[in-house]
Each structure stands twice: as structure tokens, then as C-alpha cells.
Design a protein around this motif. Sequence first.
Motif, short mmCIF file in Angstrom:
data_model
loop_
_atom_site.label_atom_id
_atom_site.label_comp_id
_atom_site.label_asym_id
_atom_site.label_seq_id
_atom_site.Cartn_x
_atom_site.Cartn_y
_atom_site.Cartn_z
N CYS A 143 0.84 -1.19 0.00
CA CYS A 143 0.00 0.00 0.00
C CYS A 143 0.88 1.24 0.00
CB CYS A 143 -0.92 0.00 1.23
SG CYS A 143 -2.20 1.28 1.16
N ASN A 144 0.35 2.31 -0.57
CA ASN A 144 1.07 3.58 -0.61
C ASN A 144 0.63 4.52 0.51
OD1 ASN A 144 -1.47 3.88 -1.80
ND2 ASN A 144 -0.79 5.62 -3.05
N LYS A 145 -0.21 4.02 1.41
CA LYS A 145 -0.64 4.80 2.57
C LYS A 145 -0.26 4.06 3.84
CE LYS A 145 -2.67 8.02 0.12
NZ LYS A 145 -2.19 9.42 0.09
N ALA A 146 -0.44 4.71 4.98
CA ALA A 146 -0.06 4.11 6.26
C ALA A 146 -1.12 4.39 7.31
CB ALA A 146 1.30 4.66 6.71
N CYS A 147 -2.35 3.94 7.05
CA CYS A 147 -3.45 4.16 7.98
C CYS A 147 -3.14 3.50 9.32
CB CYS A 147 -4.75 3.61 7.41
SG CYS A 147 -5.20 4.37 5.83
N GLY A 148 -3.27 4.26 10.39
CA GLY A 148 -2.84 3.78 11.70
C GLY A 148 -3.62 2.61 12.23
N PHE A 149 -4.84 2.38 11.71
CA PHE A 149 -5.67 1.28 12.20
C PHE A 149 -5.79 0.14 11.20
CE2 PHE A 149 -8.37 4.88 10.82
CZ PHE A 149 -8.73 4.39 9.57
N CYS A 150 -5.01 0.14 10.14
CA CYS A 150 -5.12 -0.86 9.09
C CYS A 150 -5.06 -2.27 9.67
CB CYS A 150 -4.01 -0.68 8.06
SG CYS A 150 -4.07 -1.89 6.71
N GLU B 100 -8.90 17.52 5.83
CA GLU B 100 -7.63 16.95 5.39
C GLU B 100 -6.62 16.74 6.52
OE1 GLU B 100 -7.23 15.38 2.90
OE2 GLU B 100 -8.20 16.22 1.15
N PRO B 101 -6.49 17.65 7.49
CA PRO B 101 -5.58 17.37 8.60
C PRO B 101 -5.92 16.08 9.34
CG PRO B 101 -6.10 19.71 8.56
CD PRO B 101 -7.00 19.04 7.54
N THR B 102 -7.21 15.76 9.44
CA THR B 102 -7.60 14.50 10.08
C THR B 102 -7.16 13.31 9.23
OG1 THR B 102 -9.51 15.54 11.13
CG2 THR B 102 -9.55 13.15 10.95
N ASN B 103 -7.36 13.39 7.92
CA ASN B 103 -6.89 12.32 7.03
C ASN B 103 -5.39 12.11 7.16
OD1 ASN B 103 -9.31 11.46 5.77
ND2 ASN B 103 -9.29 13.25 4.44
N ILE B 104 -4.66 13.21 7.24
CA ILE B 104 -3.20 13.12 7.38
C ILE B 104 -2.84 12.48 8.71
CG2 ILE B 104 -1.09 14.48 7.60
CD1 ILE B 104 -2.36 16.46 5.57
N ALA B 105 -3.54 12.85 9.78
CA ALA B 105 -3.27 12.28 11.10
C ALA B 105 -3.56 10.78 11.13
CB ALA B 105 -4.10 13.00 12.16
N ILE B 106 -4.58 10.36 10.40
CA ILE B 106 -4.92 8.94 10.32
C ILE B 106 -3.84 8.17 9.56
CG2 ILE B 106 -6.52 7.32 9.18
CD1 ILE B 106 -8.78 9.25 9.96
N GLY B 107 -3.22 8.82 8.58
CA GLY B 107 -2.21 8.17 7.76
C GLY B 107 -2.67 7.90 6.36
N ARG B 108 -3.91 8.31 6.05
CA ARG B 108 -4.49 8.06 4.74
C ARG B 108 -4.32 9.24 3.79
NH1 ARG B 108 -8.13 4.26 3.43
NH2 ARG B 108 -9.08 3.96 5.47
N GLY B 109 -4.23 10.43 4.34
CA GLY B 109 -4.28 11.62 3.50
C GLY B 109 -2.93 12.18 3.12
N SER B 110 -2.93 12.98 2.07
CA SER B 110 -1.74 13.72 1.66
C SER B 110 -2.10 15.15 1.32
CB SER B 110 -1.09 13.04 0.44
OG SER B 110 -2.03 12.93 -0.62
N GLY B 111 -3.30 15.58 1.74
CA GLY B 111 -3.73 16.95 1.54
C GLY B 111 -4.72 17.15 0.42
N ASP B 112 -4.98 16.10 -0.38
CA ASP B 112 -5.88 16.27 -1.52
C ASP B 112 -6.88 15.13 -1.64
OD1 ASP B 112 -4.17 14.24 -2.24
OD2 ASP B 112 -3.75 15.02 -4.25
#
Length: 320
Positions: A38-45, A138-150
Amino acid sequence: MLVNLIQVLLGLYLCYQVFLIIYRHVPVSVNYHFTRRCNKACGFCFHTATTSHIEDLPRQKAALRLLAEAGMRKINFAGGEPFLYPKVLGAMIDYCKTDLHLESVSIVTNGSLVKESFLRQHAGKLDILAVSCDSFDEPTNIAIGRGSGDQVQKLYQIAEWCRQYGVAFKLNTVVNKLNVGEDMNAHMAALRPFRWKCFQVLIVRGENDSETGTLRNGHKFTISDEEFDAFCERHRGQACLVPEPNRLMAKSYLILDEYLRFLDRTGKQPSRPILEVGVESALESVYWDEDAFVERGGLYEWTKPEGGQDGCGGGEKLDW
């Protein structure tokens, strides 16, 4: 009169599918996690990148054919992130529709790598595209590890592509400590997914249950049942909402992993690869809660909706 007849026939068909699942253990709906990368790092994956293995396409096709012959009617391609392998993914989608004639082919993705050209090429064979989005902040998505701002902007773009190319747009949201207080009603009215799955963040042993022994520690994201219920109550006006608490989610998904093995939903060893022992033998060696699968709404009208896909109703289109 015709509409009523169609509804009756559909009801009888779903009852028959329930019979096949519960009493004959037929793998009507399978989630094929063909990659863990995966190219994301969701903290609860709860399906983390513990290996980079991926089977050769001919073996994947052979496994898909075995599943179809065993009674599979719906296939969902997941990961990891399936769009890391767009050529393989596209080939399997086409094969499932053209050669195996499956009723429904779907994909679950984080959306970041979805391209219009892929949908343009494969839309005729793809019934459902489900995009995972946990917040419209978007800051929440980034904190989760899924977001990159867009992610929100890309989500709206994908929803529009799905409407343009006739693919049913679905939304998946993991309700967790960072988004449990969020009000998403306006976005649901604008996005109009035909189905919105809201999952209570889930801890899976060996995947996201430890600070040191696993890649993820999902405990920091967990919420109570009451908090999950409050989130769902806040959005109960959305017709497309499908809540999925832990008690229904934990053991109700039939998952084929990257080695073509069924995962045991109680944490025991997976089955042998279905290409070695066959689907029936592999299925008998693992636990899958068929009753919970039916209770959570695992059987639904999963072909492309006729005359539009809207499930959450209208609303003003937001400018993203």
C-alpha cells in the motif's frame, strides 16, 4: 405490476442465495486481497503490508475460475492498494466479466492512484468502485495516515468519473477516535454514493494489535459501541448508510489472501491455497460467519443500478 413482480423475484433470489451460503457454504461473495502493498499508512489498518508477494496472473485467473465454479457471484478486489498493479487489476476485472460472467465485480481503493483512463477502459466490466475516505477534514486524514492533503478533492473527482462512465460509486468510512464527532451529511448529499459503509474501527490479532509486534497499533483509534452508534445516529437520514459494528464485521468477510488462501476469521492458520486443495476443502478448514455475513447486508443488489445510482439523495453540488 411489473415492478412488484421484479421485487418478488429479487426477494426469492436473495433467499436462495442465503440458503446457499448458510446451508451449503457456497462462497457467493469473495474479497480477494491480492496484494498487501500500500502507498498509505493508515494507523488502524487490519490487513497490513507484511509481505510483497503477488501471484502470477495465470494463477490468479485459475483461482478465480475455481471460485466461480464453486458458486462465487461477486468478487471484490482489495489490498493493500489494488491500483498499485493497474494492469493486473484491469486484466482480472475483464476476465471476471467476459470469461466468468460474474454478477458483480468491485474494487476497494484509497483513491489516490485511480485514473480516469482506467475507468474509461474498464468501466464496462466494473460494477462498483468503493473509495475509502475517513474524514472530510484533510488534517484528520493526514493524522490517520491516509491523507496527503488532496484526498477530498480526489474523492469528488472519482465520484464524477463513476457517474460519467456508469460505475456505481460506493464510499467506505472507518469510524474512529479522530473522526467520530464529524458531521458528514452535507458531503453525502453532494457525493450521492449508492452505498456508504461505516465500519467501527476493528482490532485484528497479528495485524494491528500491538505497539511492537505488528506494523500498526489500532488501539489508539478505537471507540466504544456507544460512540459508534452516536455517529450512525447523526447520519441516519442518509438512505445509503450501512453501519457495520465490530460484532458484524469481525468474522463475516470471506477473504482470499495474496497466496490464494482463505483467512480464518478466528485467528487460526489460513487454509491451504485453493489451487492445491480446491475451494471446498479450503473453505472447510477455516471459520467464516455466514450468518453475520447475511445480517450485515452482505447480500444486496450489487449489479449496476439502472437509471442512476443515487443512494443518499440529492443536495447541492459542492465546489471542489
